[in-house]
Scaffold this motif. Structure first.
Motif, mmCIF file in Angstrom:
data_model
loop_
_atom_site.group_PDB
_atom_site.id
_atom_site.type_symbol
_atom_site.label_atom_id
_atom_site.label_comp_id
_atom_site.label_asym_id
_atom_site.label_seq_id
_atom_site.Cartn_x
_atom_site.Cartn_y
_atom_site.Cartn_z
ATOM 1 N N ARG A 24 -4.835 0.492 8.736
ATOM 2 C CA ARG A 24 -4.667 0.969 7.366
ATOM 3 C C ARG A 24 -5.739 2.002 7.007
ATOM 4 N NH1 ARG A 24 -4.991 -3.766 3.548
ATOM 5 N NH2 ARG A 24 -3.675 -2.670 2.056
ATOM 6 N N ASN A 25 -5.316 3.048 6.314
ATOM 7 C CA ASN A 25 -6.255 3.994 5.737
ATOM 8 C C ASN A 25 -5.596 4.571 4.485
ATOM 9 O OD1 ASN A 25 -8.421 5.794 5.290
ATOM 10 N ND2 ASN A 25 -8.698 6.107 7.491
ATOM 11 N N CYS A 26 -6.353 5.355 3.752
ATOM 12 C CA CYS A 26 -5.859 5.918 2.494
ATOM 13 C C CYS A 26 -5.771 7.430 2.673
ATOM 14 C CB CYS A 26 -6.840 5.542 1.383
ATOM 15 S SG CYS A 26 -6.413 6.265 -0.199
ATOM 16 N N LEU A 27 -4.558 7.967 2.574
ATOM 17 C CA LEU A 27 -4.350 9.401 2.802
ATOM 18 C C LEU A 27 -4.418 10.161 1.484
ATOM 19 C CD1 LEU A 27 -1.436 9.362 5.419
ATOM 20 C CD2 LEU A 27 -3.895 8.994 5.733
ATOM 21 N N ARG A 79 -2.828 6.894 -1.332
ATOM 22 C CA ARG A 79 -1.857 5.939 -0.783
ATOM 23 C C ARG A 79 -2.489 5.201 0.386
ATOM 24 N NH1 ARG A 79 2.551 8.816 2.061
ATOM 25 N NH2 ARG A 79 3.614 6.828 2.331
ATOM 26 N N VAL A 80 -2.555 3.883 0.306
ATOM 27 C CA VAL A 80 -3.000 3.099 1.458
ATOM 28 C C VAL A 80 -1.772 2.783 2.300
ATOM 29 C CG1 VAL A 80 -4.043 0.948 2.235
ATOM 30 C CG2 VAL A 80 -4.957 2.120 0.229
ATOM 31 N N VAL A 81 -1.780 3.259 3.548
ATOM 32 C CA VAL A 81 -0.601 3.111 4.399
ATOM 33 C C VAL A 81 -1.023 2.749 5.823
ATOM 34 C CG1 VAL A 81 0.940 4.667 3.141
ATOM 35 C CG2 VAL A 81 -0.652 5.602 4.819
ATOM 36 N N GLN A 82 -0.027 2.301 6.615
ATOM 37 C CA GLN A 82 -0.231 2.079 8.037
ATOM 38 C C GLN A 82 -0.299 3.436 8.735
ATOM 39 O OE1 GLN A 82 -1.195 -1.243 7.991
ATOM 40 N NE2 GLN A 82 -0.159 -1.331 9.975
ATOM 41 N N ARG A 138 -7.063 13.368 14.066
ATOM 42 C CA ARG A 138 -5.972 13.565 13.116
ATOM 43 C C ARG A 138 -5.207 12.264 12.961
ATOM 44 N NH1 ARG A 138 -3.328 18.891 15.478
ATOM 45 N NH2 ARG A 138 -3.584 17.582 17.313
ATOM 46 N N THR A 139 -4.917 11.928 11.714
ATOM 47 C CA THR A 139 -4.320 10.630 11.398
ATOM 48 C C THR A 139 -3.062 10.852 10.581
ATOM 49 O OG1 THR A 139 -6.396 9.446 11.547
ATOM 50 C CG2 THR A 139 -4.716 8.487 10.104
ATOM 51 N N LYS A 140 -2.007 10.076 10.909
ATOM 52 C CA LYS A 140 -0.783 10.220 10.126
ATOM 53 C C LYS A 140 -0.195 8.857 9.804
ATOM 54 C CE LYS A 140 1.515 11.485 14.449
ATOM 55 N NZ LYS A 140 2.149 12.617 15.164
ATOM 56 N N ALA A 141 0.550 8.839 8.724
ATOM 57 C CA ALA A 141 1.232 7.605 8.324
ATOM 58 C C ALA A 141 2.388 7.365 9.285
ATOM 59 C CB ALA A 141 1.758 7.752 6.903
ATOM 60 N N ILE A 142 2.638 6.099 9.621
ATOM 61 C CA ILE A 142 3.874 5.780 10.332
ATOM 62 C C ILE A 142 4.871 5.309 9.287
ATOM 63 C CG2 ILE A 142 2.839 5.208 12.550
ATOM 64 C CD1 ILE A 142 3.026 2.259 11.718
ATOM 65 N N GLU A 143 6.046 5.886 9.362
ATOM 66 C CA GLU A 143 7.084 5.512 8.394
ATOM 67 C C GLU A 143 8.258 4.979 9.193
ATOM 68 O OE1 GLU A 143 6.308 6.374 5.254
ATOM 69 O OE2 GLU A 143 5.187 8.263 5.289
ATOM 70 N N HIS A 144 8.781 3.842 8.772
ATOM 71 C CA HIS A 144 9.905 3.281 9.505
ATOM 72 C C HIS A 144 11.197 3.893 8.983
ATOM 73 C CE1 HIS A 144 7.656 0.281 11.775
ATOM 74 N NE2 HIS A 144 6.828 0.361 10.744
ATOM 75 N N ALA A 145 11.865 4.647 9.832
ATOM 76 C CA ALA A 145 13.118 5.298 9.434
ATOM 77 C C ALA A 145 14.113 5.146 10.574
ATOM 78 C CB ALA A 145 12.872 6.779 9.152
ATOM 79 N N ASP A 146 15.357 4.891 10.254
ATOM 80 C CA ASP A 146 16.428 4.754 11.252
ATOM 81 C C ASP A 146 16.065 3.742 12.333
ATOM 82 O OD1 ASP A 146 16.754 8.284 11.070
ATOM 83 O OD2 ASP A 146 17.870 6.769 9.949
ATOM 84 N N GLY A 147 15.332 2.725 11.976
ATOM 85 C CA GLY A 147 14.970 1.716 12.954
ATOM 86 C C GLY A 147 13.866 2.147 13.899
ATOM 87 N N GLY A 148 13.569 3.443 13.930
ATOM 88 C CA GLY A 148 12.500 3.916 14.816
ATOM 89 C C GLY A 148 11.241 4.202 14.022
ATOM 90 N N VAL A 149 10.297 4.844 14.647
ATOM 91 C CA VAL A 149 9.059 5.196 13.970
ATOM 92 C C VAL A 149 8.972 6.718 13.895
ATOM 93 C CG1 VAL A 149 6.554 5.120 14.055
ATOM 94 C CG2 VAL A 149 7.878 3.127 14.746
#
Lengths: 380, 380
Positions: free
Chosen positions: A313-316, A324-327, A356-367
């Protein structure tokens, strides 16, 4: 990676206050970007998105990354010097044939020509380099490819002149993607490559950085061929490789495609050029592979085993969004410096890192990963 | 003042290139302002307008300005300590009566309360101070007057508490103009003044800075009364005074008005509070004087002999405007630091300068000045 900022994530008001302070500090320290709306103007600017907290990185991994950077410098140089290897590798990826100009000359001045785009949101990163050089009395002039084709010239010794001034070093901040080349730009690039000015990077070094070369390097025996007698460096390099699979026409490529269609979640399909944002995952990858699999076009892609880092977790922080605190997941890069004159190695060292850090977003069952932001490693 | 940049003013293309470099450098160095459109947000920011070149300032004048700053510090302190003088002076300017609280206490922490406005384009200037203090482990909390009236309190020793934390220093970046005070804000200010926290500035010091006090100080014998036995300091101070004329009801005021109506180009009419932009010149001044001359309202204005500096050329840089070479005039300010504990002088020194430069525009036959931009003195 775990984090030790957990308690701060709870208190929304405190997080907002920290975010406001961090944003103002980033702006004041020059972590700037021009806006999407006005990429050619510095009238209003914004900050480069970043993480509110540093991200934990195990010391051992950070040290490993630094240690292997000099090996990568050597490898990239060996590839860029090996015209046969580059031509064989890249002709399969439908690039033209390659001629490397080798020519040394001495310079009467230390002028740097920075090849810039007109629309450049990231100009402040470039200005930082200009300012560092200027502090050492080295002047930088910013020109576009178009300016080079109009006003650049070579003398009979292939010295490069721009607006009447001799250029010692050409530093490319444009021309990294095929889409950035018009016919006029290719001609300007050719002029620059033919000159005896130091190119950063020259065309051979740039081609050495393509995904296609990366994939070729992962084939058995390739590192041994390129770095003869350097078994320790080879071991350190190979320890960092993920699986890379050629999609060239033939049995090897057919097998890689079959594997990816069987277990799509384990792979990613990448075009063989640099520049991000063009990778295909999951269902999109499957559709592309089905479309490409009987066409020679497939050779301009490579399949890569997906790296699956542990999210944390980090805050972007981004202009226009609240904190936003996100995975998240991170990617660590090490800057390398390498200078060779003829056969003499002048300098081979590392020069800092980029996390470099990015949020992982769950979409279409994938990442699906968002666009990365600046981060700092917190070694643990 | 002449300039030595004359040759650079000729080459428009070079001027534009220098301007682009200077703007990017100013942004990267933190010379920032929030935008007019979004004064509460740091999502997009701009640069504080400035001159492309430093402006020539004679060494002797710069030294004189620095030398007299300590005298001004002493004078402001003397005025702020002299409740009788302040009350007599300002009651004629229709302010209420004045009580000054004197109370010393020691602090258990070094917390600074910065009284801020919600809409603050100039926040980066404030953040620079916050960062300097933080580097010395002194924390700053930003609050509005409204926050103080809701969550501020005094204990029985008049210690000031904000959100449960004891405050050692109150630093005002709001409350400099009557229009910035609602009834709630006045009550908050009263609470802060009654506390034993150090105020920067306290109400008496703030009132000592009004134009009305400035005008009173120019009257014969006033400096001698306020700084007894300090004839050298008085001579240095008086050498910097322009003519200032009271418009109080009576013969002296009548005479000043008559002079201004006879030679309007030599005078400017100023409201007695700080804040700029409200000065009247030429025909506007004449109309105001005709309207005011038989009314007691005239006492809230002062007449000042117009300072007529020699204009010079410089290039002003502002977001949204292209580089403009124009005729300019400058105003030099010296920052002062003054600390007194009871009757003991702890520190009296200068702390840098601020040169502000503005274009002179000829309008209505007179000289109307634009808004000043940041400049640097180039001592000659």
């Amino acid at each position: 990676m775990a984090t030790s900022w957990g308690s701060l994530f709870q208190d929304e008001q405190q997080l907002e206050e920290l975010a406001r302070q961090a944003v103002d500090r980033a702006l004041a320290e020059g972590v700037l970007l021009r806006t999407k709306q006005e990429p050619s103007s510095s009238d209003v600017v914004s900050y480069a998105p970043f993480t509110l907290f540093p991200s934990l990185v195990p010391c051992a991994l950070l040290e490993q990354a630094y240690a292997v950077q000099m090996d990568f410098n050597l490898l990239v140089d060996a590839v860029s010097q090996n015209a046969v290897f580059l031509e064989q590798t890249l002709s399969r990826a439908r690039t033209g044939s390659l001629a490397v100009w080798g020519h040394l000359c001495s310079f009467s001045s230390a002028l740097v020509l920075l090849i810039a785009q007109e629309k450049e949101r990231n100009i402040f990163d470039q200005r930082a380099i200009e300012n560092e050089l200027l502090a050492r009395n080295i002047h930088v002039i910013r020109r576009r490819f178009e300016d080079v084709s109009e006003k650049g010239s070579l003398d009979q010794d292939r010295r490069l002149f721009m607006d009447g001034q001799e250029v010692a070093v050409v530093y490319f901040r444009d021309g990294y993607m095929p889409s950035q080349y018009s016919l006029q730009n290719w001609e300007a690039r050719l002029l620059l490559e033919r000159s005896c000015a130091v190119k950063c990077p020259d065309i051979a070094t740039q081609l050495a950085g393509t995904k296609k070369v990366q994939q070729e390097l992962s084939r058995a025996g390739m590192l041994e061929m390129l770095l003869p007698g350097q078994s320790e460096a080879i071991a350190r390099l190979r320890a960092t490789f993920a699986g890379l699979y050629s999609l060239d026409m033939g049995e090897e490529g057919d097998q890689a495609i079959a594997e990816a269609l069987t277990a799509p979640s384990r792979f990613v399909l990448k075009p063989q050029r640099e520049g991000g944002g063009n990778n295909l995952y999951g269902e999109e990858m499957v559709q592309a592979l089905e479309r490409l699999k009987d066409s020679e076009e497939r050779a301009s892609y490579i399949l890569m085993e997906k790296i699956e880092p542990e999210p944390f977790r980090n805050c972007l922080l981004r202009p226009g969004s609240s904190a936003r605190v996100v995975q998240c997941i991170s990617e660590l890069g090490i800057f390398g410096v390498y200078v060779r004159q003829g056969k003499t190695l002048v300098m081979n060292t590392h020069a800092g890192h980029l996390l470099r850090t990015k949020a992982i977003e769950h979409a279409d069952g994938g990442v699906a990963a968002g666009v990365a932001v600046l981060d700092n490693p917190y070694p643990v």
